[in-house]
Write a protein that holds these residues in place. Structure first.
Motif, PDB file in Angstrom:
ATOM      1  N   THR A 127       0.898   9.730   4.772  1.00 13.84           N
ATOM      2  CA  THR A 127       1.219  11.078   5.262  1.00 13.84           C
ATOM      3  C   THR A 127       2.719  11.353   5.261  1.00 13.84           C
ATOM      4  O   THR A 127       3.139  12.509   5.296  1.00 13.84           O
ATOM      5  N   ARG A 128       3.535  10.286   5.211  1.00 13.95           N
ATOM      6  CA  ARG A 128       4.997  10.481   5.219  1.00 13.95           C
ATOM      7  C   ARG A 128       5.543  10.785   3.827  1.00 13.95           C
ATOM      8  O   ARG A 128       6.699  11.165   3.687  1.00 13.95           O
ATOM      9  N   TYR A 129       4.713  10.562   2.808  1.00  8.48           N
ATOM     10  CA  TYR A 129       5.201  10.767   1.437  1.00  8.48           C
ATOM     11  C   TYR A 129       5.379  12.261   1.152  1.00  8.48           C
ATOM     12  O   TYR A 129       4.479  13.063   1.405  1.00  8.48           O
ATOM     13  N   ALA A 130       6.553  12.614   0.619  1.00 10.10           N
ATOM     14  CA  ALA A 130       6.850  14.005   0.272  1.00 10.10           C
ATOM     15  C   ALA A 130       7.057  14.095  -1.236  1.00 10.10           C
ATOM     16  O   ALA A 130       8.077  13.606  -1.747  1.00 10.10           O
ATOM     17  N   PRO A 131       6.099  14.674  -1.993  1.00 13.57           N
ATOM     18  CA  PRO A 131       6.207  14.735  -3.458  1.00 13.57           C
ATOM     19  C   PRO A 131       7.497  15.369  -3.953  1.00 13.57           C
ATOM     20  O   PRO A 131       8.001  15.007  -5.015  1.00 13.57           O
ATOM     21  N   ASP A 132       8.052  16.307  -3.182  1.00 12.83           N
ATOM     22  CA  ASP A 132       9.266  16.998  -3.634  1.00 12.83           C
ATOM     23  C   ASP A 132      10.519  16.123  -3.519  1.00 12.83           C
ATOM     24  O   ASP A 132      11.586  16.478  -4.019  1.00 12.83           O
ATOM     25  N   LYS A 133      10.393  14.934  -2.891  1.00  8.57           N
ATOM     26  CA  LYS A 133      11.563  14.067  -2.718  1.00  8.57           C
ATOM     27  C   LYS A 133      11.571  12.883  -3.686  1.00  8.57           C
ATOM     28  O   LYS A 133      12.416  12.004  -3.572  1.00  8.57           O
ATOM     29  N   GLY A 134      10.635  12.854  -4.614  1.00  9.56           N
ATOM     30  CA  GLY A 134      10.625  11.760  -5.586  1.00  9.56           C
ATOM     31  C   GLY A 134       9.222  11.331  -5.952  1.00  9.56           C
ATOM     32  O   GLY A 134       8.245  11.735  -5.310  1.00  9.56           O
ATOM     33  N   SER A 135       9.122  10.509  -6.978  1.00 14.50           N
ATOM     34  CA  SER A 135       7.815  10.067  -7.452  1.00 14.50           C
ATOM     35  C   SER A 135       7.197   9.066  -6.476  1.00 14.50           C
ATOM     36  O   SER A 135       7.891   8.391  -5.714  1.00 14.50           O
ATOM     37  N   ALA A 136       5.872   8.975  -6.548  1.00 10.81           N
ATOM     38  CA  ALA A 136       5.155   8.017  -5.698  1.00 10.81           C
ATOM     39  C   ALA A 136       5.543   6.589  -6.060  1.00 10.81           C
ATOM     40  O   ALA A 136       5.638   5.721  -5.197  1.00 10.81           O
ATOM     41  N   LEU A 137       5.779   6.352  -7.351  1.00 10.12           N
ATOM     42  CA  LEU A 137       6.166   5.004  -7.782  1.00 10.12           C
ATOM     43  C   LEU A 137       7.505   4.602  -7.163  1.00 10.12           C
ATOM     44  O   LEU A 137       7.653   3.500  -6.642  1.00 10.12           O
ATOM     45  N   ASN A 138       8.479   5.508  -7.207  1.00  8.63           N
ATOM     46  CA  ASN A 138       9.789   5.195  -6.621  1.00  8.63           C
ATOM     47  C   ASN A 138       9.685   4.941  -5.119  1.00  8.63           C
ATOM     48  O   ASN A 138      10.336   4.052  -4.581  1.00  8.63           O
ATOM     49  N   TRP A 139       8.855   5.724  -4.466  1.00  8.68           N
ATOM     50  CA  TRP A 139       8.668   5.557  -3.025  1.00  8.68           C
ATOM     51  C   TRP A 139       8.055   4.192  -2.734  1.00  8.68           C
ATOM     52  O   TRP A 139       8.509   3.461  -1.854  1.00  8.68           O
ATOM     53  N   ALA A 140       7.024   3.837  -3.524  1.00  5.92           N
ATOM     54  CA  ALA A 140       6.360   2.542  -3.340  1.00  5.92           C
ATOM     55  C   ALA A 140       7.314   1.390  -3.623  1.00  5.92           C
ATOM     56  O   ALA A 140       7.334   0.383  -2.908  1.00  5.92           O
ATOM     57  N   MET A 141       8.142   1.544  -4.671  1.00  6.46           N
ATOM     58  CA  MET A 141       9.065   0.469  -5.031  1.00  6.46           C
ATOM     59  C   MET A 141      10.161   0.307  -3.978  1.00  6.46           C
ATOM     60  O   MET A 141      10.654  -0.797  -3.743  1.00  6.46           O
ATOM     61  N   THR A 142      10.539   1.399  -3.335  1.00 14.81           N
ATOM     62  CA  THR A 142      11.517   1.309  -2.249  1.00 14.81           C
ATOM     63  C   THR A 142      10.939   0.509  -1.088  1.00 14.81           C
ATOM     64  O   THR A 142      11.609  -0.358  -0.515  1.00 14.81           O
ATOM     65  N   LEU A 143       9.674   0.789  -0.753  1.00 18.32           N
ATOM     66  CA  LEU A 143       9.006   0.030   0.301  1.00 18.32           C
ATOM     67  C   LEU A 143       8.916  -1.448  -0.084  1.00 18.32           C
ATOM     68  O   LEU A 143       9.159  -2.328   0.741  1.00 18.32           O
ATOM     69  N   ALA A 144       8.569  -1.696  -1.350  1.00 12.75           N
ATOM     70  CA  ALA A 144       8.420  -3.074  -1.827  1.00 12.75           C
ATOM     71  C   ALA A 144       9.746  -3.822  -1.766  1.00 12.75           C
ATOM     72  O   ALA A 144       9.808  -4.983  -1.347  1.00 12.75           O
ATOM     73  N   HIS A 145      10.817  -3.162  -2.187  1.00 11.87           N
ATOM     74  CA  HIS A 145      12.142  -3.790  -2.173  1.00 11.87           C
ATOM     75  C   HIS A 145      12.537  -4.157  -0.748  1.00 11.87           C
ATOM     76  O   HIS A 145      13.025  -5.265  -0.479  1.00 11.87           O
ATOM     77  N   ARG A 146      12.310  -3.222   0.178  1.00 14.57           N
ATOM     78  CA  ARG A 146      12.681  -3.459   1.576  1.00 14.57           C
ATOM     79  C   ARG A 146      11.901  -4.643   2.155  1.00 14.57           C
ATOM     80  O   ARG A 146      12.464  -5.517   2.805  1.00 14.57           O
ATOM     81  N   ARG A 147      10.594  -4.652   1.893  1.00 17.38           N
ATOM     82  CA  ARG A 147       9.748  -5.738   2.406  1.00 17.38           C
ATOM     83  C   ARG A 147      10.146  -7.088   1.816  1.00 17.38           C
ATOM     84  O   ARG A 147      10.166  -8.107   2.501  1.00 17.38           O
ATOM     85  N   ALA A 148      10.443  -7.098   0.525  1.00 22.25           N
ATOM     86  CA  ALA A 148      10.792  -8.351  -0.145  1.00 22.25           C
ATOM     87  C   ALA A 148      12.100  -8.908   0.400  1.00 22.25           C
ATOM     88  O   ALA A 148      12.217 -10.110   0.657  1.00 22.25           O
TER      89      ALA A 148
END
Length: 201
Positions: free
Chosen positions: A79-100
Motif C-alpha cells: 500500500t506504500r508503493y506510489a507508481p508515480d515515484k518510480g518503477s516497482a522493480l526499483n522500489w523492490a530493489m531498494t528494499l532488497a539493498h537495504r535488507r542486504a
C-alpha cells in the motif's frame, strides 16, 4: 497447355500473445490483497531480488532468507508503493539493498560479540593463553580507536574491504558508490590508519 498456377498458401498469422500485467499493475492489485497478483509479482521479481542480495551478502543460504524477507515485505507494505515515484522493480530493489546491507552489518556485529565472548572465556586459561588473548584484544582495541579517526564513509569502506573481504567492485555495489570513489576512500582511510597505528613502510 501450361498448367494453371497453383494458389500460394498463406502463412498462418500468429495470434498476438497478450502481454501480462506489469509489475506496477500487480503492485496496485497486491495492495488490495490480491494473492494471485502477488504470485505473478513474485515470479517477476524473485530473480532480480535474489541476484542483488547474493552479490551483497554472498552466502547463498542467507541470501535466500533475505530475498524471502524482501518479498514478504513487498506483500506487507504494497500500500506504500506510489507508481508515480518510480518503477516497482526499483522500489523492490531498494528494499532488497537495504535488507542486504542490514544483514551484512548484523553479521559483523555478531562476529565482534563472539570475539568478545572468546576473550571473556579465556580468563580461566593458563597465563600464556590469557596473555596472548590480552595482546590480541589490545591490538583490536587500538585498531578500533584508530578507525574512529576515519570519516564515516572511509570507515565503512575499510570495514567492508578488509574485515568482510569484499572487492572494490562489491564495496561499490553495497554502498551504491562509483568504484573510483571507493578506491580513493580506501586509500585515504588506510593512510590514516597507518599513521595512527605508527606503522612504517
Amino acid at each position: 497447355m501450361d498448367e494453371p498456377a497453383r494458389p500460394r498458401r498463406m502463412a498462418p498469422v500468429p495470434a498476438e500473445v497478450p502481454a501480462g500485467p506489469t509489475a506496477e499493475e500487480l503492485m496496485v492489485r497486491v495492495a488490495k490483497g490480491d494473492e494471485r497478483a502477488f504470485e505473478l509479482l513474485y515470479d517477476q521479481l524473485a530473480g532480480p531480488i535474489f541476484g542483488l542480495v547474493r552479490r551483497i551478502v554472498r552466502d547463498t543460504a542467507q541470501s535466500e532468507e533475505v530475498a524471502q524477507e524482501v518479498l514478504v515485505e513487498l506483500w506487507r507494505t504494497a500500500t506504500r508503493y506510489a507508481p508515480d515515484k518510480g518503477s516497482a522493480l526499483n522500489w523492490a530493489m531498494t528494499l532488497a539493498h537495504r535488507r542486504a546491507v542490514d544483514r551484512v552489518r548484523s553479521a559483523r556485529a555478531s562476529t565482534e560479540r563472539e570475539q568478545k565472548a572468546t576473550f571473556e572465556a579465556a580468563r580461566g586459561r593458563p597465563f600464556d593463553e590469557v596473555a596472548e588473548s590480552v595482546t590480541a584484544r589490545l591490538e583490536r582495541s587500538q585498531v578500533r580507536r584508530c578507525l574512529s579517526f576515519l570519516t564515516e564513509l572511509q570507515r565503512e569502506s575499510v570495514l567492508l574491504a578488509y574485515y568482510q573481504g569484499y572487492t572494490y567492485r562489491e564495496v561499490a555495489e553495497v554502498l551504491s558508490t562509483p568504484q573510483g570513489t571507493i578506491k580513493t576512500r580506501l586509500r585515504d582511510g588506510l593512510i590514516r590508519l597507518r599513521d595512527c597505528l605508527g606503522v612504517t613502510a
